[in-house]
Design an enzyme around this catalytic site. Sequence first.
Site, short mmCIF file in Angstrom:
data_model
loop_
_atom_site.label_atom_id
_atom_site.label_comp_id
_atom_site.label_asym_id
_atom_site.label_seq_id
_atom_site.Cartn_x
_atom_site.Cartn_y
_atom_site.Cartn_z
N SER A 91 0.81 -1.22 0.00
CA SER A 91 0.00 0.00 0.00
C SER A 91 0.84 1.27 0.00
O SER A 91 0.38 2.32 -0.47
CB SER A 91 -0.93 0.00 1.22
OG SER A 91 -0.19 -0.15 2.42
N GLY A 102 -2.02 -4.26 1.11
CA GLY A 102 -2.15 -5.49 1.89
C GLY A 102 -1.17 -6.57 1.50
O GLY A 102 -1.15 -7.64 2.13
N ASN A 162 3.91 -5.36 5.91
CA ASN A 162 2.74 -6.12 6.37
C ASN A 162 3.14 -7.41 7.08
O ASN A 162 2.44 -7.88 7.97
CB ASN A 162 1.82 -6.44 5.19
CG ASN A 162 1.08 -5.20 4.70
OD1 ASN A 162 0.63 -4.39 5.48
ND2 ASN A 162 1.01 -5.04 3.38
N ASP A 171 -4.48 6.74 10.25
CA ASP A 171 -4.10 5.39 10.70
C ASP A 171 -2.68 5.33 11.22
O ASP A 171 -2.25 4.35 11.82
CB ASP A 171 -4.30 4.37 9.57
CG ASP A 171 -3.44 4.64 8.34
OD1 ASP A 171 -2.47 5.43 8.42
OD2 ASP A 171 -3.75 4.06 7.27
N HIS A 185 0.16 5.16 6.84
CA HIS A 185 0.31 5.55 5.45
C HIS A 185 0.55 7.06 5.30
O HIS A 185 -0.17 7.86 5.89
CB HIS A 185 -0.94 5.15 4.65
CG HIS A 185 -1.18 3.69 4.66
ND1 HIS A 185 -2.04 3.07 5.56
CD2 HIS A 185 -0.67 2.70 3.89
CE1 HIS A 185 -2.04 1.77 5.33
NE2 HIS A 185 -1.23 1.51 4.32
#
Length: 229
Positions: A56, A94, A122, A205, A208
């Site tokens: 991402s 993801g 991730n 979040d 990012h």
Amino acid sequence: MTNRFFLVISSLILNTILFSCNSANKEQNKNKPDSVQETAKEPLAKKKTIVFFGNSLTAGYGLDDPGRAFAGLIQKKIDSLKLNYKVINAGISGETTAGGNSRIDWLLKQPLDVFVLELGGNDGLRGIPVSDTRKNLQTILDKVHTKYPDAKRVLAGMQIPPNLGQKYAAEFRAVYAEIAEKNDIILIPFLLEGVGGEAKLNLPDGIHPTEEGHKIVAENVWKEIKGLL
């Protein structure tokens, strides 16, 4: 006298015909496309390809325009410098290193000249064993080298917060330098240098980057890859 007059008239007629032919040839050439008139010129060189293969962060998650993620900003930098490269953003939100290893074969059906590997974040967030991450990253790099041995490979380093323990975080951070050294490839020490942990440069979040954050990430990347171009 008659013969001389005949010779003069014949000469005038011949010159007129030659002049008409030359004029017609010039007009025809004038109307030909540039590609026909300028056959002696060298054709434009085919653009080389830079592939950013990641998750991402590469895909530009959360941005209204994915082109404003760091990969797109690298393309703008390249264009401004008139370098003959095109950027392909192969980021999927993801994605883990295992997922990347599964889809790299499909991606390698198209030629590439520079390969920037940005995966692993991730894995770290999910607590995947570092040994698995190491193995997957190495396998991806091996596949690229086997398919395109002349391609330049770059590895983007990643770090994670110590939520899963200091030992795990330290081992995870170290794996990127180990792989880069083993393969003698360029390492971006920490992709999110100057951005990670900075609230104003990240989306709510906290993971990012915002558009401003991606500008800094792009500089982190450009600093390491510009010598390859």
